[in-house]
Design a protein around this motif. Sequence first.
Motif, PDB file in Angstrom:
ATOM      1  N   GLU A   1       0.840  -1.195   0.000  1.00  0.00           N
ATOM      2  CA  GLU A   1       0.000   0.000   0.000  1.00  0.00           C
ATOM      3  C   GLU A   1       0.879   1.250   0.000  1.00  0.00           C
ATOM      4  O   GLU A   1       1.869   1.304   0.741  1.00  0.00           O
ATOM      5  N   PRO A   2       0.541   2.251  -0.796  1.00  0.00           N
ATOM      6  CA  PRO A   2       1.301   3.501  -0.777  1.00  0.00           C
ATOM      7  C   PRO A   2       1.248   4.171   0.603  1.00  0.00           C
ATOM      8  O   PRO A   2       0.253   4.060   1.322  1.00  0.00           O
ATOM      9  N   ALA A   3       2.317   4.855   0.951  1.00  0.00           N
ATOM     10  CA  ALA A   3       2.357   5.656   2.178  1.00  0.00           C
ATOM     11  C   ALA A   3       1.576   6.942   1.924  1.00  0.00           C
ATOM     12  O   ALA A   3       1.284   7.290   0.778  1.00  0.00           O
ATOM     13  N   ARG A   4       1.252   7.657   2.988  1.00  0.00           N
ATOM     14  CA  ARG A   4       0.482   8.903   2.840  1.00  0.00           C
ATOM     15  C   ARG A   4       1.038   9.989   3.734  1.00  0.00           C
ATOM     16  O   ARG A   4       1.270   9.759   4.924  1.00  0.00           O
ATOM     17  N   ALA A   5       1.254  11.175   3.146  1.00  0.00           N
ATOM     18  CA  ALA A   5       1.722  12.333   3.900  1.00  0.00           C
ATOM     19  C   ALA A   5       1.403  13.602   3.123  1.00  0.00           C
ATOM     20  O   ALA A   5       1.529  13.642   1.891  1.00  0.00           O
ATOM     21  N   LYS A   6       1.005  14.635   3.851  1.00  0.00           N
ATOM     22  CA  LYS A   6       0.680  15.915   3.241  1.00  0.00           C
ATOM     23  C   LYS A   6       1.931  16.522   2.607  1.00  0.00           C
ATOM     24  O   LYS A   6       2.998  16.516   3.199  1.00  0.00           O
ATOM     25  N   GLY A   7       1.787  17.033   1.390  1.00  0.00           N
ATOM     26  CA  GLY A   7       2.885  17.653   0.664  1.00  0.00           C
ATOM     27  C   GLY A   7       3.572  16.712  -0.309  1.00  0.00           C
ATOM     28  O   GLY A   7       4.514  17.104  -0.989  1.00  0.00           O
ATOM     29  N   SER A   8       3.081  15.481  -0.414  1.00  0.00           N
ATOM     30  CA  SER A   8       3.696  14.497  -1.304  1.00  0.00           C
ATOM     31  C   SER A   8       3.505  14.827  -2.779  1.00  0.00           C
ATOM     32  O   SER A   8       4.312  14.434  -3.609  1.00  0.00           O
ATOM     33  N   SER A   9       2.447  15.542  -3.124  1.00  0.00           N
ATOM     34  CA  SER A   9       2.202  15.859  -4.537  1.00  0.00           C
ATOM     35  C   SER A   9       2.573  17.292  -4.888  1.00  0.00           C
ATOM     36  O   SER A   9       2.400  17.713  -6.023  1.00  0.00           O
ATOM     37  N   SER A  10       3.114  18.043  -3.935  1.00  0.00           N
ATOM     38  CA  SER A  10       3.512  19.432  -4.202  1.00  0.00           C
ATOM     39  C   SER A  10       4.644  19.476  -5.209  1.00  0.00           C
ATOM     40  O   SER A  10       5.378  18.523  -5.385  1.00  0.00           O
ATOM     41  N   ALA A  11       4.803  20.632  -5.855  1.00  0.00           N
ATOM     42  CA  ALA A  11       5.897  20.810  -6.796  1.00  0.00           C
ATOM     43  C   ALA A  11       6.720  22.023  -6.349  1.00  0.00           C
ATOM     44  O   ALA A  11       6.260  23.141  -6.517  1.00  0.00           O
ATOM     45  N   PRO A  12       7.866  21.852  -5.733  1.00  0.00           N
ATOM     46  CA  PRO A  12       8.493  20.576  -5.390  1.00  0.00           C
ATOM     47  C   PRO A  12       7.848  19.941  -4.164  1.00  0.00           C
ATOM     48  O   PRO A  12       7.195  20.640  -3.378  1.00  0.00           O
ATOM     49  N   PRO A  13       8.023  18.631  -3.997  1.00  0.00           N
ATOM     50  CA  PRO A  13       7.454  17.946  -2.837  1.00  0.00           C
ATOM     51  C   PRO A  13       7.981  18.517  -1.524  1.00  0.00           C
ATOM     52  O   PRO A  13       9.156  18.858  -1.418  1.00  0.00           O
TER      53      PRO A  13
END
Length: 74
Positions: free
Chosen positions: A56-68
């Motif tokens: 299962e993928p891990a989850r954390a806020k800011g993972s999809s930001s550019a830059p992360p």
Amino acid sequence: MPKSKWGLCRDCEWWQIEPRAKIVNQTLGLCIDEKIWPFKVRVSGNSGCNRFMKGEPARAKGSSSAPPTAKPIR
């Protein structure tokens, strides 16, 4: 390359996505594999590589930001 060592990010435990993100091909997240993490590589669920680890993928806020901006949580 042996097929058993290659897989898609959406099925990999080294893929880290936003806490409420859906696990789909278009979702962007961060690769947190220890050898790739220093480069802060942002990948989609449809990306893949030979560092694949089923889970299962891990989850954390800011993972999809550019830059992360997220730190790896594993």
